[in-house]
Design a protein around this motif. Structure first.
Motif, mmCIF file in Angstrom:
data_model
loop_
_atom_site.group_PDB
_atom_site.id
_atom_site.type_symbol
_atom_site.label_atom_id
_atom_site.label_comp_id
_atom_site.label_asym_id
_atom_site.label_seq_id
_atom_site.Cartn_x
_atom_site.Cartn_y
_atom_site.Cartn_z
ATOM 1 N N LEU A 14 0.829 -1.205 0.000
ATOM 2 C CA LEU A 14 0.000 0.000 0.000
ATOM 3 C C LEU A 14 0.868 1.262 0.000
ATOM 4 O O LEU A 14 0.531 2.260 -0.647
ATOM 5 C CB LEU A 14 -0.923 -0.011 1.210
ATOM 6 C CG LEU A 14 -2.011 -1.092 1.191
ATOM 7 C CD1 LEU A 14 -2.720 -1.160 2.543
ATOM 8 C CD2 LEU A 14 -3.018 -0.842 0.081
ATOM 9 N N TYR A 17 2.251 1.809 -3.585
ATOM 10 C CA TYR A 17 1.261 2.052 -4.635
ATOM 11 C C TYR A 17 1.419 3.478 -5.171
ATOM 12 O O TYR A 17 1.618 4.407 -4.401
ATOM 13 C CB TYR A 17 -0.148 1.853 -4.064
ATOM 14 C CG TYR A 17 -1.255 2.053 -5.056
ATOM 15 C CD1 TYR A 17 -1.739 0.987 -5.802
ATOM 16 C CD2 TYR A 17 -1.812 3.319 -5.274
ATOM 17 C CE1 TYR A 17 -2.761 1.176 -6.727
ATOM 18 C CE2 TYR A 17 -2.820 3.509 -6.194
ATOM 19 C CZ TYR A 17 -3.289 2.427 -6.922
ATOM 20 O OH TYR A 17 -4.288 2.623 -7.842
ATOM 21 N N ASP A 72 -3.791 -2.568 -9.301
ATOM 22 C CA ASP A 72 -5.036 -2.381 -10.051
ATOM 23 C C ASP A 72 -5.350 -3.560 -10.962
ATOM 24 O O ASP A 72 -5.794 -3.389 -12.108
ATOM 25 C CB ASP A 72 -4.981 -1.075 -10.865
ATOM 26 C CG ASP A 72 -4.915 0.151 -9.972
ATOM 27 O OD1 ASP A 72 -5.565 0.131 -8.908
ATOM 28 O OD2 ASP A 72 -4.206 1.114 -10.331
ATOM 29 N N GLN A 99 -7.017 1.016 -6.295
ATOM 30 C CA GLN A 99 -7.749 2.194 -5.854
ATOM 31 C C GLN A 99 -8.729 2.597 -6.936
ATOM 32 O O GLN A 99 -8.341 2.840 -8.081
ATOM 33 C CB GLN A 99 -6.786 3.344 -5.562
ATOM 34 C CG GLN A 99 -7.457 4.595 -5.009
ATOM 35 C CD GLN A 99 -6.442 5.645 -4.594
ATOM 36 O OE1 GLN A 99 -5.257 5.500 -4.830
ATOM 37 N NE2 GLN A 99 -6.931 6.712 -3.963
ATOM 38 N N ASP A 100 -10.002 2.634 -6.593
ATOM 39 C CA ASP A 100 -11.037 3.055 -7.526
ATOM 40 C C ASP A 100 -11.240 4.562 -7.440
ATOM 41 O O ASP A 100 -10.878 5.206 -6.453
ATOM 42 C CB ASP A 100 -12.354 2.344 -7.225
ATOM 43 C CG ASP A 100 -12.273 0.850 -7.475
ATOM 44 O OD1 ASP A 100 -11.516 0.448 -8.381
ATOM 45 O OD2 ASP A 100 -12.955 0.097 -6.757
ATOM 46 N N ASP A 103 -12.027 6.650 -4.160
ATOM 47 C CA ASP A 103 -11.415 6.100 -2.948
ATOM 48 C C ASP A 103 -10.374 7.075 -2.411
ATOM 49 O O ASP A 103 -9.624 7.703 -3.176
ATOM 50 C CB ASP A 103 -10.728 4.764 -3.244
ATOM 51 C CG ASP A 103 -11.713 3.649 -3.529
ATOM 52 O OD1 ASP A 103 -12.922 3.867 -3.289
ATOM 53 O OD2 ASP A 103 -11.283 2.582 -3.992
ATOM 54 N N GLU A 104 -10.300 7.182 -1.105
ATOM 55 C CA GLU A 104 -9.309 8.065 -0.492
ATOM 56 C C GLU A 104 -7.912 7.460 -0.528
ATOM 57 O O GLU A 104 -6.921 8.189 -0.547
ATOM 58 C CB GLU A 104 -9.711 8.372 0.952
ATOM 59 C CG GLU A 104 -10.991 9.192 1.077
ATOM 60 C CD GLU A 104 -11.289 9.556 2.511
ATOM 61 O OE1 GLU A 104 -10.490 9.151 3.396
ATOM 62 O OE2 GLU A 104 -12.301 10.230 2.762
ATOM 63 N N ALA A 105 -7.835 6.145 -0.538
ATOM 64 C CA ALA A 105 -6.532 5.480 -0.506
ATOM 65 C C ALA A 105 -6.675 4.094 -1.117
ATOM 66 O O ALA A 105 -7.784 3.541 -1.182
ATOM 67 C CB ALA A 105 -6.017 5.382 0.927
ATOM 68 N N PRO A 106 -5.571 3.503 -1.565
ATOM 69 C CA PRO A 106 -5.636 2.140 -2.098
ATOM 70 C C PRO A 106 -5.946 1.141 -0.990
ATOM 71 O O PRO A 106 -5.736 1.409 0.196
ATOM 72 C CB PRO A 106 -4.234 1.919 -2.672
ATOM 73 C CG PRO A 106 -3.359 2.832 -1.887
ATOM 74 C CD PRO A 106 -4.206 4.049 -1.608
ATOM 75 N N SER A 107 -6.443 -0.007 -1.379
ATOM 76 C CA SER A 107 -6.765 -1.053 -0.422
ATOM 77 C C SER A 107 -6.315 -2.403 -0.959
ATOM 78 O O SER A 107 -6.048 -2.566 -2.155
ATOM 79 C CB SER A 107 -8.275 -1.083 -0.143
ATOM 80 O OG SER A 107 -8.998 -1.334 -1.346
ATOM 81 N N ARG A 109 -6.855 -6.024 -2.280
ATOM 82 C CA ARG A 109 -7.953 -6.626 -3.040
ATOM 83 C C ARG A 109 -7.929 -8.156 -3.028
ATOM 84 O O ARG A 109 -8.922 -8.782 -3.375
ATOM 85 C CB ARG A 109 -7.898 -6.135 -4.488
ATOM 86 C CG ARG A 109 -7.985 -4.610 -4.621
ATOM 87 C CD ARG A 109 -9.344 -4.089 -4.173
ATOM 88 N NE ARG A 109 -9.445 -2.641 -4.224
ATOM 89 C CZ ARG A 109 -9.722 -1.945 -5.319
ATOM 90 N NH1 ARG A 109 -9.898 -2.552 -6.480
ATOM 91 N NH2 ARG A 109 -9.804 -0.630 -5.261
#
Length: 256
Positions: A14, A17, A72, A99-100, A103-107, A109
């Motif tokens: 994260l 990213y 992604d 991260q879509d 979204d505030e931050a990547p997550s 998946r």
């Protein structure tokens, strides 16, 4: 995988990213540790773990597994991942992060783990991945599978043909790999060196003529064929004529 290691890997992925992250799991005494490594690939959607980082991790403990992130996309291994897993003879773990919009931050998946199973990429139809599944990688695999000859491998930086400091990798190394320039070719097994969309000799293929591939006898015949792998295409056999002859700069032949 132990929970604390999994969480350390996720934090690294994260934090790095939108570049892919990479690292190693090592055994430190009776404990396991995650050792984050550098990704020195020019393209952040890929990863290249430097040899120096691998050596440094080995000083911490025995390397148990290779880890990297997918950005992604899902965590399923690419063809290059499968081939590289075989080369390391170690288990691999992939964590997918993304991260879509909004979204505030990547997550995180998803995860996928796999280990060597004997996978080999086909000579025809493999995907391109510079440094392993590229034109020289295809030449090496052809010589190993079709001729039982193990060619030297060479470190090849991303986009080396556009970097003057990288030199002329094909022209500087073909003799070290056991080849000599010839003028009576091409013959079966000769390597054709070309300038592919470049001012430098940056591409190589193997001349097959009318002979089939022993490793893939089910393929339809191609007359006067050359086997090659040009970025970003799949590896293929083409008729060695026209454009390919026009960009040829040298033909070299292996000498035992």
């Amino acid at each position: 995988m132990r929970v604390h290691i999994k969480r350390a890997i996720e934090r690294h992925a994260l934090a790095d990213y939108p570049r892919e992250a990479c690292g190693l799991i090592v055994a430190d005494g009776n404990k396991q540790r995650y050792v984050p490594c550098r990704n020195i690939a020019d393209d952040g959607a890929d990863f290249h773990l430097p040899a120096a980082d691998f050596v440094a991790a080995e000083e911490v403990g025995r390397v148990l597994a290779v880890v990297h992130s997918h950005v992604d996309q899902d965590a399923q291994p690419s063809e290059a991942d499968l081939v590289s897993c075989e080369a390391t003879a170690l288990p691999w773990h992939i964590v997918a992060v993304g991260q879509d919009a909004g979204d505030e931050a990547p997550s995180v998946r998803g995860w996928h783990s796999f280990k060597p199973t004997g996978y080999v990429a086909p000579l025809v139809g493999r995907s391109f991945h510079h440094g392993s599944l590229d034109c020289y990688g295809l030449i090496r695999d052809f010589y190993q599978r079709e001729l039982d000859i193990e060619l030297l491998d060479f470190e090849r930086p991303d986009d080396w043909w556009s970097k003057p400091e990288s030199g002329e990798l094909y022209l500087e190394n073909f003799e070290k790999a056991g080849f000599v320039q010839v003028t009576d070719g091409p013959r079966y097994g000769d390597v054709i060196l070309m300038q592919y969309r470049s001012e430098r000799t940056n591409h190589g293929g193997v001349y097959l003529g009318d002979q089939p591939l022993k490793a893939e006898p089910y393929l339809y015949p191609v007359p006067n064929a050359m086997l090659h792998h040009a970025m970003p295409r799949l590896s293929e056999r083409v008729v060695y004529a026209g454009y390919w002859q026009d960009i040829t700069r040298m033909i070299v032949r292996y000498q035992q």
